[in-house]
Design a protein around this motif. Sequence first.
Motif, PDB file in Angstrom:
ATOM      1  N   SER A 176       0.852  -1.194   0.000  1.00  0.00           N
ATOM      2  CA  SER A 176       0.000   0.000   0.000  1.00  0.00           C
ATOM      3  C   SER A 176       0.884   1.239   0.000  1.00  0.00           C
ATOM      4  O   SER A 176       2.079   1.173   0.317  1.00  0.00           O
ATOM      5  N   LYS A 192       1.597   3.601  -8.005  1.00  0.00           N
ATOM      6  CA  LYS A 192       1.032   2.300  -8.357  1.00  0.00           C
ATOM      7  C   LYS A 192       1.231   1.350  -7.180  1.00  0.00           C
ATOM      8  O   LYS A 192       2.302   1.321  -6.565  1.00  0.00           O
ATOM      9  N   SER A 193       0.194   0.555  -6.888  1.00  0.00           N
ATOM     10  CA  SER A 193       0.286  -0.371  -5.762  1.00  0.00           C
ATOM     11  C   SER A 193      -0.627  -1.564  -5.987  1.00  0.00           C
ATOM     12  O   SER A 193      -1.670  -1.444  -6.637  1.00  0.00           O
ATOM     13  N   LEU A 194      -0.241  -2.702  -5.417  1.00  0.00           N
ATOM     14  CA  LEU A 194      -1.139  -3.852  -5.410  1.00  0.00           C
ATOM     15  C   LEU A 194      -2.273  -3.655  -4.412  1.00  0.00           C
ATOM     16  O   LEU A 194      -3.286  -4.354  -4.466  1.00  0.00           O
ATOM     17  N   GLY A 195      -2.108  -2.709  -3.489  1.00  0.00           N
ATOM     18  CA  GLY A 195      -3.130  -2.428  -2.498  1.00  0.00           C
ATOM     19  C   GLY A 195      -3.652  -1.012  -2.620  1.00  0.00           C
ATOM     20  O   GLY A 195      -3.727  -0.442  -3.712  1.00  0.00           O
ATOM     21  N   ALA A 196      -3.977  -0.410  -1.469  1.00  0.00           N
ATOM     22  CA  ALA A 196      -4.596   0.908  -1.449  1.00  0.00           C
ATOM     23  C   ALA A 196      -3.571   2.014  -1.651  1.00  0.00           C
ATOM     24  O   ALA A 196      -2.385   1.857  -1.358  1.00  0.00           O
ATOM     25  N   ASP A 209      -2.858   4.374  -9.428  1.00  0.00           N
ATOM     26  CA  ASP A 209      -3.280   3.035  -9.856  1.00  0.00           C
ATOM     27  C   ASP A 209      -3.293   2.084  -8.661  1.00  0.00           C
ATOM     28  O   ASP A 209      -2.400   1.250  -8.497  1.00  0.00           O
ATOM     29  N   PRO A 210      -4.332   2.205  -7.786  1.00  0.00           N
ATOM     30  CA  PRO A 210      -4.433   1.250  -6.678  1.00  0.00           C
ATOM     31  C   PRO A 210      -4.924  -0.100  -7.192  1.00  0.00           C
ATOM     32  O   PRO A 210      -5.563  -0.198  -8.247  1.00  0.00           O
ATOM     33  N   ASN A 211      -4.603  -1.165  -6.425  1.00  0.00           N
ATOM     34  CA  ASN A 211      -5.030  -2.522  -6.804  1.00  0.00           C
ATOM     35  C   ASN A 211      -4.677  -2.813  -8.259  1.00  0.00           C
ATOM     36  O   ASN A 211      -5.484  -3.346  -9.025  1.00  0.00           O
ATOM     37  N   THR A 212      -3.482  -2.422  -8.635  1.00  0.00           N
ATOM     38  CA  THR A 212      -3.064  -2.523 -10.036  1.00  0.00           C
ATOM     39  C   THR A 212      -3.107  -3.950 -10.545  1.00  0.00           C
ATOM     40  O   THR A 212      -2.848  -4.909  -9.798  1.00  0.00           O
ATOM     41  N   THR A 213      -3.424  -4.093 -11.806  1.00  0.00           N
ATOM     42  CA  THR A 213      -3.394  -5.401 -12.464  1.00  0.00           C
ATOM     43  C   THR A 213      -2.134  -5.568 -13.303  1.00  0.00           C
ATOM     44  O   THR A 213      -1.966  -6.587 -13.971  1.00  0.00           O
TER      45      THR A 213
END
Length: 382
Positions: A176, A192-196, A209-213
């Motif tokens: 995050s 950019k993050s895999l989380g918040a 880009d939160p919750n990035t794919t």
Amino acid sequence: MHRQRGFILPMVIFSLAIMGVLVLVIMSTSDDDRLGSRYDLEGTRSFNAAEAGLATIFTNWKAQNYEGSVPLVGNTNVLAWTNLPSNGGRYRGTILKADASTYMITVDGQSAGARKGLRTVQMMLTPGVSFAYAVQGTGAVTFSGGSGTDSYDSDVGAYNVAGNKGANGDIYSAISIAIGEDTPPPIQGDSKSLGAIDCGPTDQSGTCDPNTTTPPPAPATVSCPVGPTYTALSISGTTTVLPVPPNAYYYSSITVSGGSGRLNFNFTTTPKQHVDVWVSGAVTVSGGAQINNLSQEPPLLTFWGCGTNTAKWTLSGGSDAFFAVYAPKHELVISGGSGFFGAFVGAKVTVSGGATRVHYDEALSRVPSIVLVPGSWTEITR
């Protein structure tokens, strides 16, 4: 009167026959030598074409996204035949993903001659280190107290001189991102993050880009080079100058403290040479102490957090610092109210202090991200 048979004529005829056979043998041998020389020449040209193709694939690895063309172990990408300039022959490459982090590159080369020939070379590549972000964390990333990022390019010149200042200070976290709000936004770049992520308009100037794919590849753990002795370096209130070359230093820990504590890297050759500093434990810079890259070119000085140790690294600079840090298993605490020119890869990363800025050096993005596996080059027979 008796007839006498002559023997001279038969001997002459026999000698001429022998000489004729010898001439044929000599001509045949000469032809074979000429043909063999031609084959050697074509073989050398084919080998050079294969080597040129290998170098081209290596150079264009990132630009052509060859890694992305073989996403799964066992995938193969056979490239089309490519002609070399100046009638230098042609080459064809095959890229095989051998395992999760290793690629086998096989290149066929042919000369431009009539017989063409075929020579094949092969090598293995493993992903190296890339600094694509101002700050990249395998854990949470936090900017507070007005700290932030921006960018410049040391290949162009000094920061903020003649317009050398940009908004490519991108940040990434695998967990995050928390950003303190300000105007202008502290993060001059994308988040950019895999989380918040805090995605308000006063957080970052670019995209959020939160919750990035589309996460970047996870930073690989770096092993400590085997062989050198790792010693503790402790500097308090004095100056230690390390010359470059040598091109590598090895420490179990680094501590620089006290208001006049200095660790200076002095580059003594022209052109300047890169130096790697391998650290198997903690790095602590505190109390106004400094690590000084006297070249002021971040790509020339890299600190590596190697091995399995996860000790915290504290970087509290008393003045501007110019280097890159790759320590994906270490928590990084960056503060001190000064500028850090380069890039940082860590676990949990905390940047604090109103004047603390990470000025991402875009020259680091041009450092090759792959390396040749030592001893893997070979020529093979098809």
